[in-house]
Motif scaffolding. Structure first.
Motif, PDB file in Angstrom:
ATOM      1  N   MET A   1       0.839  -1.196   0.000  1.00 28.98           N
ATOM      2  CA  MET A   1       0.000   0.000   0.000  1.00 28.98           C
ATOM      3  C   MET A   1       0.878   1.251   0.000  1.00 28.98           C
ATOM      4  O   MET A   1       1.863   1.334   0.736  1.00 28.98           O
ATOM      5  CB  MET A   1      -0.897  -0.010   1.238  1.00 28.98           C
ATOM      6  CG  MET A   1      -1.779   1.204   1.358  1.00 28.98           C
ATOM      7  SD  MET A   1      -2.914   1.154   2.765  1.00 28.98           S
ATOM      8  CE  MET A   1      -1.894   0.629   4.105  1.00 28.98           C
ATOM      9  N   ASP A   2       0.511   2.213  -0.829  1.00 31.62           N
ATOM     10  CA  ASP A   2       1.182   3.503  -0.856  1.00 31.62           C
ATOM     11  C   ASP A   2       0.708   4.286   0.366  1.00 31.62           C
ATOM     12  O   ASP A   2      -0.477   4.601   0.475  1.00 31.62           O
ATOM     13  CB  ASP A   2       0.821   4.238  -2.146  1.00 31.62           C
ATOM     14  CG  ASP A   2       1.417   5.626  -2.229  1.00 31.62           C
ATOM     15  OD1 ASP A   2       2.224   6.005  -1.349  1.00 31.62           O
ATOM     16  OD2 ASP A   2       1.076   6.345  -3.189  1.00 31.62           O
ATOM     17  N   PRO A   3       1.586   4.618   1.306  1.00 30.17           N
ATOM     18  CA  PRO A   3       1.151   5.293   2.530  1.00 30.17           C
ATOM     19  C   PRO A   3       0.555   6.681   2.262  1.00 30.17           C
ATOM     20  O   PRO A   3      -0.330   7.125   2.997  1.00 30.17           O
ATOM     21  CB  PRO A   3       2.416   5.384   3.377  1.00 30.17           C
ATOM     22  CG  PRO A   3       3.543   5.201   2.424  1.00 30.17           C
ATOM     23  CD  PRO A   3       3.022   4.371   1.300  1.00 30.17           C
ATOM     24  N   PHE A   4       0.997   7.339   1.210  1.00 29.99           N
ATOM     25  CA  PHE A   4       0.447   8.665   0.912  1.00 29.99           C
ATOM     26  C   PHE A   4      -0.966   8.564   0.345  1.00 29.99           C
ATOM     27  O   PHE A   4      -1.807   9.415   0.614  1.00 29.99           O
ATOM     28  CB  PHE A   4       1.367   9.438  -0.037  1.00 29.99           C
ATOM     29  CG  PHE A   4       2.678   9.782   0.607  1.00 29.99           C
ATOM     30  CD1 PHE A   4       2.744  10.721   1.626  1.00 29.99           C
ATOM     31  CD2 PHE A   4       3.836   9.134   0.219  1.00 29.99           C
ATOM     32  CE1 PHE A   4       3.939  11.023   2.246  1.00 29.99           C
ATOM     33  CE2 PHE A   4       5.039   9.433   0.833  1.00 29.99           C
ATOM     34  CZ  PHE A   4       5.093  10.377   1.849  1.00 29.99           C
ATOM     35  N   ARG A   5      -1.221   7.519  -0.414  1.00 29.07           N
ATOM     36  CA  ARG A   5      -2.584   7.308  -0.913  1.00 29.07           C
ATOM     37  C   ARG A   5      -3.516   6.971   0.254  1.00 29.07           C
ATOM     38  O   ARG A   5      -4.641   7.454   0.315  1.00 29.07           O
ATOM     39  CB  ARG A   5      -2.589   6.186  -1.949  1.00 29.07           C
ATOM     40  CG  ARG A   5      -3.940   6.012  -2.596  1.00 29.07           C
ATOM     41  CD  ARG A   5      -3.882   5.112  -3.793  1.00 29.07           C
ATOM     42  NE  ARG A   5      -5.226   4.857  -4.274  1.00 29.07           N
ATOM     43  CZ  ARG A   5      -5.609   3.733  -4.824  1.00 29.07           C
ATOM     44  NH1 ARG A   5      -4.735   2.758  -5.003  1.00 29.07           N
ATOM     45  NH2 ARG A   5      -6.838   3.555  -5.219  1.00 29.07           N
ATOM     46  N   ALA A   6      -3.038   6.139   1.178  1.00 28.47           N
ATOM     47  CA  ALA A   6      -3.838   5.806   2.361  1.00 28.47           C
ATOM     48  C   ALA A   6      -4.118   7.058   3.189  1.00 28.47           C
ATOM     49  O   ALA A   6      -5.249   7.259   3.655  1.00 28.47           O
ATOM     50  CB  ALA A   6      -3.117   4.766   3.211  1.00 28.47           C
ATOM     51  N   LEU A   7      -3.120   7.905   3.350  1.00 24.55           N
ATOM     52  CA  LEU A   7      -3.312   9.147   4.100  1.00 24.55           C
ATOM     53  C   LEU A   7      -4.320  10.053   3.411  1.00 24.55           C
ATOM     54  O   LEU A   7      -5.168  10.678   4.053  1.00 24.55           O
ATOM     55  CB  LEU A   7      -1.972   9.867   4.270  1.00 24.55           C
ATOM     56  CG  LEU A   7      -1.996  11.169   5.074  1.00 24.55           C
ATOM     57  CD1 LEU A   7      -2.499  10.915   6.485  1.00 24.55           C
ATOM     58  CD2 LEU A   7      -0.620  11.795   5.094  1.00 24.55           C
ATOM     59  N   ASP A   8      -4.270  10.106   2.084  1.00 28.82           N
ATOM     60  CA  ASP A   8      -5.219  10.907   1.314  1.00 28.82           C
ATOM     61  C   ASP A   8      -6.649  10.402   1.535  1.00 28.82           C
ATOM     62  O   ASP A   8      -7.566  11.196   1.751  1.00 28.82           O
ATOM     63  CB  ASP A   8      -4.864  10.864  -0.176  1.00 28.82           C
ATOM     64  CG  ASP A   8      -5.845  11.639  -1.024  1.00 28.82           C
ATOM     65  OD1 ASP A   8      -6.064  12.847  -0.743  1.00 28.82           O
ATOM     66  OD2 ASP A   8      -6.400  11.048  -1.971  1.00 28.82           O
ATOM     67  N   VAL A   9      -6.827   9.095   1.499  1.00 28.84           N
ATOM     68  CA  VAL A   9      -8.171   8.525   1.696  1.00 28.84           C
ATOM     69  C   VAL A   9      -8.642   8.787   3.124  1.00 28.84           C
ATOM     70  O   VAL A   9      -9.801   9.148   3.347  1.00 28.84           O
ATOM     71  CB  VAL A   9      -8.186   7.015   1.368  1.00 28.84           C
ATOM     72  CG1 VAL A   9      -9.523   6.397   1.723  1.00 28.84           C
ATOM     73  CG2 VAL A   9      -7.881   6.803  -0.110  1.00 28.84           C
TER      74      VAL A   9
ATOM     75  N   ALA B   1     -10.847   2.739   0.810  1.00 24.70           N
ATOM     76  CA  ALA B   1     -10.028   2.412   1.975  1.00 24.70           C
ATOM     77  C   ALA B   1      -9.983   0.902   2.198  1.00 24.70           C
ATOM     78  O   ALA B   1      -8.930   0.346   2.526  1.00 24.70           O
ATOM     79  CB  ALA B   1     -10.578   3.115   3.214  1.00 24.70           C
ATOM     80  N   CYS B   2     -11.110   0.239   2.005  1.00 26.61           N
ATOM     81  CA  CYS B   2     -11.157  -1.219   2.172  1.00 26.61           C
ATOM     82  C   CYS B   2     -10.241  -1.910   1.172  1.00 26.61           C
ATOM     83  O   CYS B   2      -9.531  -2.863   1.519  1.00 26.61           O
ATOM     84  CB  CYS B   2     -12.588  -1.722   2.010  1.00 26.61           C
ATOM     85  SG  CYS B   2     -13.662  -1.254   3.376  1.00 26.61           S
ATOM     86  N   VAL B   3     -10.247  -1.440  -0.060  1.00 20.68           N
ATOM     87  CA  VAL B   3      -9.378  -2.012  -1.089  1.00 20.68           C
ATOM     88  C   VAL B   3      -7.913  -1.796  -0.708  1.00 20.68           C
ATOM     89  O   VAL B   3      -7.091  -2.712  -0.790  1.00 20.68           O
ATOM     90  CB  VAL B   3      -9.695  -1.406  -2.468  1.00 20.68           C
ATOM     91  CG1 VAL B   3      -8.661  -1.822  -3.509  1.00 20.68           C
ATOM     92  CG2 VAL B   3     -11.094  -1.808  -2.922  1.00 20.68           C
ATOM     93  N   LEU B   4      -7.582  -0.600  -0.271  1.00 21.64           N
ATOM     94  CA  LEU B   4      -6.199  -0.301   0.127  1.00 21.64           C
ATOM     95  C   LEU B   4      -5.762  -1.134   1.324  1.00 21.64           C
ATOM     96  O   LEU B   4      -4.599  -1.516   1.428  1.00 21.64           O
ATOM     97  CB  LEU B   4      -6.052   1.186   0.467  1.00 21.64           C
ATOM     98  CG  LEU B   4      -6.062   2.151  -0.702  1.00 21.64           C
ATOM     99  CD1 LEU B   4      -6.063   3.587  -0.199  1.00 21.64           C
ATOM    100  CD2 LEU B   4      -4.869   1.903  -1.608  1.00 21.64           C
ATOM    101  N   ALA B   5      -6.688  -1.411   2.240  1.00 17.55           N
ATOM    102  CA  ALA B   5      -6.363  -2.180   3.439  1.00 17.55           C
ATOM    103  C   ALA B   5      -6.298  -3.677   3.170  1.00 17.55           C
ATOM    104  O   ALA B   5      -5.959  -4.458   4.048  1.00 17.55           O
ATOM    105  CB  ALA B   5      -7.386  -1.892   4.535  1.00 17.55           C
ATOM    106  N   GLY B   6      -6.647  -4.088   1.937  1.00 20.79           N
ATOM    107  CA  GLY B   6      -6.553  -5.490   1.577  1.00 20.79           C
ATOM    108  C   GLY B   6      -7.763  -6.324   1.958  1.00 20.79           C
ATOM    109  O   GLY B   6      -7.677  -7.544   2.016  1.00 20.79           O
TER     110      GLY B   6
END
Length: 91
Positions: A12-20, A61-66
């Motif tokens: 996961m890209d941490p910056f994309r997660a932070l954006d979400v 967010a669910c997709v990013l979290a796997g």
């Protein structure tokens, strides 16, 4: 309970997660503001628009979290929020 996806997701890209997470926080605040402003013009329209945006960001967010996408699609919002919180997400 929602399970992790069977395939191994890319890191996961941490910056994309932070954006979400930031978007989820902003959308949640906007929904609360709408709910607390009874004289807002077109209140239901605004509430539905922000609610839809929130649910879209929650799914992302669910997709990013796997999380398993099929299970995430069929789960209710509260369950998804709990699953994300259990995985360290906050907003």
């Amino acid at each position: 309970m929602i399970t992790r996806s069977r395939r191994h997701p890319a890191p996961m890209d941490p910056f994309r997660a932070l954006d979400v997470q930031t978007r989820l926080s902003e959308l949640a605040r906007a929904i609360t503001r709408i709910e607390n402003t009874p004289d807002l013009y077109a209140r239901v329209h605004h509430w539905r628009a922000y609610q839809g945006a929130y649910e879209g960001a929650l799914h992302e967010a669910c997709v990013l979290a796997g999380l398993d996408e099929d299970a995430a699609d069929s789960a209710d919002r509260f369950t998804l929020e709990l699953e994300l919180a259990a995985r360290g997400w906050s907003w």
